[in-house]
Design an enzyme around this catalytic site. Structure first.
Site, PDB file in Angstrom:
ATOM      1  N   ASP A 223       0.844  -1.188   0.000  1.00 47.77           N
ATOM      2  CA  ASP A 223       0.000   0.000   0.000  1.00 47.77           C
ATOM      3  C   ASP A 223       0.883   1.242   0.000  1.00 47.77           C
ATOM      4  O   ASP A 223       1.733   1.408   0.876  1.00 47.77           O
ATOM      5  CB  ASP A 223      -0.909  -0.015   1.237  1.00 47.77           C
ATOM      6  CG  ASP A 223      -2.066   0.963   1.144  1.00 47.77           C
ATOM      7  OD1 ASP A 223      -1.875   2.057   0.574  1.00 47.77           O
ATOM      8  OD2 ASP A 223      -3.161   0.648   1.630  1.00 47.77           O
ATOM      9  N   GLN A 224       0.693   2.092  -0.988  1.00 50.17           N
ATOM     10  CA  GLN A 224       1.360   3.394  -1.066  1.00 50.17           C
ATOM     11  C   GLN A 224       2.864   3.270  -1.327  1.00 50.17           C
ATOM     12  O   GLN A 224       3.643   4.101  -0.891  1.00 50.17           O
ATOM     13  CB  GLN A 224       1.077   4.214   0.205  1.00 50.17           C
ATOM     14  CG  GLN A 224       1.104   5.713  -0.031  1.00 50.17           C
ATOM     15  CD  GLN A 224       0.171   6.496   0.875  1.00 50.17           C
ATOM     16  OE1 GLN A 224      -0.962   6.106   1.096  1.00 50.17           O
ATOM     17  NE2 GLN A 224       0.634   7.607   1.406  1.00 50.17           N
TER      18      GLN A 224
ATOM     19  N   CYS B  62      -6.730   4.321  -2.221  1.00 42.95           N
ATOM     20  CA  CYS B  62      -6.908   2.933  -1.776  1.00 42.95           C
ATOM     21  C   CYS B  62      -8.168   2.267  -2.320  1.00 42.95           C
ATOM     22  O   CYS B  62      -8.103   1.157  -2.861  1.00 42.95           O
ATOM     23  CB  CYS B  62      -6.930   2.895  -0.254  1.00 42.95           C
ATOM     24  SG  CYS B  62      -5.387   3.448   0.511  1.00 42.95           S
TER      25      CYS B  62
ATOM     26  N   HIS C  88      -9.989  -3.130   2.574  1.00 40.74           N
ATOM     27  CA  HIS C  88     -10.529  -1.774   2.419  1.00 40.74           C
ATOM     28  C   HIS C  88     -11.788  -1.765   1.547  1.00 40.74           C
ATOM     29  O   HIS C  88     -11.878  -1.034   0.545  1.00 40.74           O
ATOM     30  CB  HIS C  88      -9.474  -0.826   1.856  1.00 40.74           C
ATOM     31  CG  HIS C  88      -9.699   0.597   2.291  1.00 40.74           C
ATOM     32  ND1 HIS C  88      -8.703   1.530   2.311  1.00 40.74           N
ATOM     33  CD2 HIS C  88     -10.809   1.236   2.728  1.00 40.74           C
ATOM     34  CE1 HIS C  88      -9.174   2.684   2.728  1.00 40.74           C
ATOM     35  NE2 HIS C  88     -10.464   2.531   2.984  1.00 40.74           N
TER      36      HIS C  88
ATOM     37  N   ASP D 166      -1.048  -0.581  -4.601  1.00 38.90           N
ATOM     38  CA  ASP D 166      -2.298   0.031  -5.073  1.00 38.90           C
ATOM     39  C   ASP D 166      -2.079   1.424  -5.651  1.00 38.90           C
ATOM     40  O   ASP D 166      -2.824   1.866  -6.521  1.00 38.90           O
ATOM     41  CB  ASP D 166      -3.350   0.059  -3.966  1.00 38.90           C
ATOM     42  CG  ASP D 166      -2.916   0.812  -2.716  1.00 38.90           C
ATOM     43  OD1 ASP D 166      -1.719   1.133  -2.576  1.00 38.90           O
ATOM     44  OD2 ASP D 166      -3.780   1.059  -1.851  1.00 38.90           O
ATOM     45  N   HIS D 167      -1.071   2.121  -5.184  1.00 36.29           N
ATOM     46  CA  HIS D 167      -0.730   3.471  -5.684  1.00 36.29           C
ATOM     47  C   HIS D 167       0.600   3.851  -5.067  1.00 36.29           C
ATOM     48  O   HIS D 167       1.213   3.054  -4.342  1.00 36.29           O
ATOM     49  CB  HIS D 167      -1.814   4.494  -5.328  1.00 36.29           C
ATOM     50  CG  HIS D 167      -2.177   4.493  -3.868  1.00 36.29           C
ATOM     51  ND1 HIS D 167      -1.372   5.028  -2.900  1.00 36.29           N
ATOM     52  CD2 HIS D 167      -3.257   3.989  -3.219  1.00 36.29           C
ATOM     53  CE1 HIS D 167      -1.932   4.864  -1.716  1.00 36.29           C
ATOM     54  NE2 HIS D 167      -3.078   4.222  -1.873  1.00 36.29           N
TER      55      HIS D 167
END
Length: 483
Positions: free
Chosen positions: A12-13, A52, A103, A303-304
């Site tokens: 994540d991130q 997210c 999420h 995810d990003h």
């Protein structure tokens, strides 16, 4: 050939360039570097709606954002999709398990997984006092529930004083084994122990870090404290107006104004990445010890990204490379894929929606008609192929709402509220330091990319296109009616 096991490692991130194999001068990721060296690295992977919820909707459904209906960040919208990645793999004979972040809404929505051991991190909307009992993170989130069992009812991740979107950082205050990154690895390894040996498995090890809070154990902070770190990228087009206004706010969309806080944010972010890398190493070692590695396909992505003070920005949702450009590689044991092309890289343009059809093809499962993505499995065999020539991305983000078109060589950006445009030559300027929107040399190219965006938006309900031209200032909610 029997169906291979699939290990999907989700982070994540994690931005595209903060990995050793990607050439970062500071970040140390020896285990991920090793895996990447054994597989195909996709250098031009993107998250088309980089936050997210929307990113995970593309991942789990294989749809592009206008079809799954999430074009920004909004909590508490139910997830009701007929076809999901885990659901289709379950129907194809796989035992499907997720450990870590989902999420989705409701929190215990399994999206077709046979089982989920959940940790979504700190979700503000799931911690308010008026939340229904079953939707409280302290009930629905397995990690929080476990932490309280282990350490007492007062135990919480907020004791460090760090918010889940903050650039502040400090080391983890407990034994390392209680850290959520370790917990995801522990529970994933335990799944390998208790799996059904007669069925192939799909294990999604879904790590929250390096998403804030930046709270890796002290050992990992110590690795970076004395290093001279590469400064954030700041281009010739920047404005410091927002930084002056918001740079003292700990959960701001800008980075901090204080240079020392910028350095601390970098240290904390890099510490989380290396801690994550070492825990992924534990998981791979367990895969080998269970004699599963040779027949397992491993896919790694995020995810990003994270702006990490590039362009004076922090977090994600922006159209810039730090936010939307993601890492992605695929590797496989010697029995998992035939004629696999290891130790190679691919510059084909791919997106999160492409993961579902890729894994379904690997599993020998049918791909539902609802899927917009394209399998990149052919690129694993022939990394020189090209799956698409351009990609449309977007994000509803108040005054910073944006749409963009990216190709293998360049990027066009349009801001929906102001009509501002930008153009970057990514082949020459990968960190977007020079805005070429007014350069006469590129006007024909800019017009072509703008027309691609007009084609994408002409039937959208927001009314972004009027009389064949982009029209700024339209209402742009984060969720469409078809979500």
């Amino acid at each position: 050939m029997k169906q291979p096991n699939i290990l999907f490692i989700m982070t994540d991130q994690l931005r595209w360039d903060c990995l050793g194999y990607a050439g970062h001068p500071d970040v140390k990721t020896p285990y991920l570097d090793t895996l990447a060296s054994r597989g195909v690295v996709f250098e031009r992977a993107y998250s088309a709606c980089p936050s997210c919820i929307a990113a995970r909707a593309a991942l789990h459904t294989g749809m592009e954002q206008a079809h799954h209906g999430r074009v920004g960040y909004e909590d508490n919208i139910p997830w009701k999709y007929a076809h999901t990645l885990a659901g289709e793999l379950s129907a194809a004979g796989y035992y499907t398990q997720c450990v870590g972040k989902m999420h989705v809404h409701p929190l215990r929505n399994y999206l077709g997984f046979h089982n989920v051991e959940l940790h979504d991190g700190y979700l503000h909307s799931a911690r308010y006092s008026d939340i229904p009992y079953q939707e409280s993170q302290f009930v629905a989130d397995d990690y929080f529930y476990w932490l309280k069992q282990e350490l007492g009812t007062a135990a919480d991740v907020t004791e460090t004083g760090l918010d889940c979107n903050s650039y502040l950082s400090r080391p983890w205050i407990r034994e390392e084994r209680f850290h959520p990154t370790n917990w995801v690895t522990d529970r994933s390894i335990d799944f390998l122990r208790r799996r059904d040996p007669g069925r192939p498995f799909f294990l999604m090890a879904s790590y929250l870090r390096p998403h804030p809070p930046f709270d890796a154990p002290s050992h990992y902070f110590d690795m970076y404290r004395s290093m001279t770190l590469r400064p954030p990228f700041v281009g010739d087009w920047e404005s410091t107006e927002e930084l002056k206004r918001y740079g003292r706010i700990f959960d701001s969309r800008t980075g901090p104004a204080d240079p020392e806080l910028i350095r601390q944010a970098q240290i904390g972010y890099y510490a989380c990445i290396t801690h994550l890398d070492h825990q992924i190493g534990r998981l791979i070692m367990a895969l080998i010890e269970h004699k599963l590695y040779d027949n397992t396909v491993i896919l790694f992505t995020s995810d990003h990204g994270e702006e990490l003070c590039d362009h004076h920005m922090f977090r994600k949702s922006r159209p810039y490379e730090g936010s939307c450009h993601i890492p992605l590689f695929l590797c496989a044991g010697k029995e998992a894929l035939e004629t696999f092309c290891p130790s190679s890289s691919c510059r084909g343009l791919i997106e999160l929606r492409d993961i579902m059809p890729t894994l379904l093809e690997i599993a020998g499962a049918d791909i539902p008609d609802s899927v917009d993505g394209t399998s990149f499995l052919p690129l694993v065999y022939n990394p020189q192929g090209t799956p698409r020539t351009w990609l449309h991305g977007e994000h509803s983000y108040a005054e910073h709402s944006n749409h963009w078109i990216v190709t293998q060589t360049d990027k066009y950006i349009w801001y929906t509220q102001t009509g501002k445009e930008q153009y970057f030559r990514l082949d020459e300027d990968p960190h977007e330091l020079c805005d070429e929107i007014h350069n006469p040399v590129y006007q024909e190219r800019i017009c072509l990319l703008r027309n691609h965006l007009i084609d994408c938006l002409k039937n959208r309900p927001e009314g972004f296109v009027e009389k064949g031209r982009l029209s700024a200032g339209k209402s742009y909610p984060p969720t469409l009616s078809n979500a």
